[in-house]
Design an enzyme around this catalytic site. Structure first.
Site, short mmCIF file in Angstrom:
data_model
loop_
_atom_site.label_atom_id
_atom_site.label_comp_id
_atom_site.label_asym_id
_atom_site.label_seq_id
_atom_site.Cartn_x
_atom_site.Cartn_y
_atom_site.Cartn_z
N CYS A 195 -2.11 3.98 1.26
CA CYS A 195 -2.09 3.51 2.66
C CYS A 195 -2.74 4.56 3.56
O CYS A 195 -3.50 4.23 4.47
CB CYS A 195 -0.66 3.26 3.11
SG CYS A 195 0.24 2.13 2.03
N CYS B 125 2.44 5.34 1.62
CA CYS B 125 2.07 5.99 0.36
C CYS B 125 0.63 6.55 0.48
O CYS B 125 -0.04 6.36 1.49
CB CYS B 125 2.15 5.00 -0.80
SG CYS B 125 0.95 3.68 -0.66
#
Lengths: 78, 99
Positions: free
Chosen positions: A14, A11
């Site tokens: 991250c 995502c």
């Protein structure tokens, strides 16, 4: 060599953590192996419940939030 | 046991339930650090882990609490000692409630 693992399924958060790690490593000029762990099973195997997470030499340092470059540098410098 | 989590009231006064396990773990607990109310994630879980460890020395407990709190929360380096003291006091209160 320091082993740095960035745990997250891919995502935005991250990715931001990964970018911050790369920047911190390059600014510190240390020799490090940066590994991206994206498989959910592998993340859970490491006992991490909240992503993004950062592990340094197999020790959980950050979980559930994006650490900024300054904090990562402090972690790596310690 | 009293629920200290920072649950917000949802529609019609119902307690808002966490949407998933991760959200439940993420619940915030508020403690005063130098008279500043500060929200810390995962404190209940951290207290559980530390209380079940065999640490007995005050300094060791403080160090372990701070180390674990820093995983889930940003702690400014200059304020680490104040965080450690405040978290330790909260930990003692929690332990006294249980015993």
């Amino acid at each position: 060599m320091v082993k740095i693992e960035v745990l997250g399924t891919g995502c935005m958060k991250c990715k931001r953590l990964m970018k911050n790690v790369e920047k911190a490593v390059s600014e510190l000029g240390i020799e490090a192996e940066v590994i991206k762990v994206e498989e959910l099973d592998a993340i859970l195997d490491k006992g991490v419940m909240l992503t993004p997470a950062l592990m340094v030499d197999d020790e959980l340092k950050v979980s559930g939030r994006v650490a900024d470059v300054k904090e990562i540098k402090e972690i790596l410098g310690a | 046991m009293k629920d200290n989590t920072d649950n917000k009231e949802g529609v019609k006064g119902k307690i808002k339930k966490p949407c998933c396990a991760a959200e439940a773990l993420r619940q915030v607990r508020r403690i005063d650090i130098c008279s500043v109310p500060t929200g810390l994630y995962m404190l209940d879980s951290i207290f559980g882990e530390v209380s079940s460890s065999d640490l007995r020395n005050e300094q060791e407990i403080k160090r372990e609490l701070l180390k674990k709190v820093k995983i889930y929360n940003y702690v400014p380096k200059a304020a680490e000692e104040k965080y450690a003291d405040a978290i330790f006091n909260e930990f003692l209160k929690e332990m006294n409630k249980k015993w």
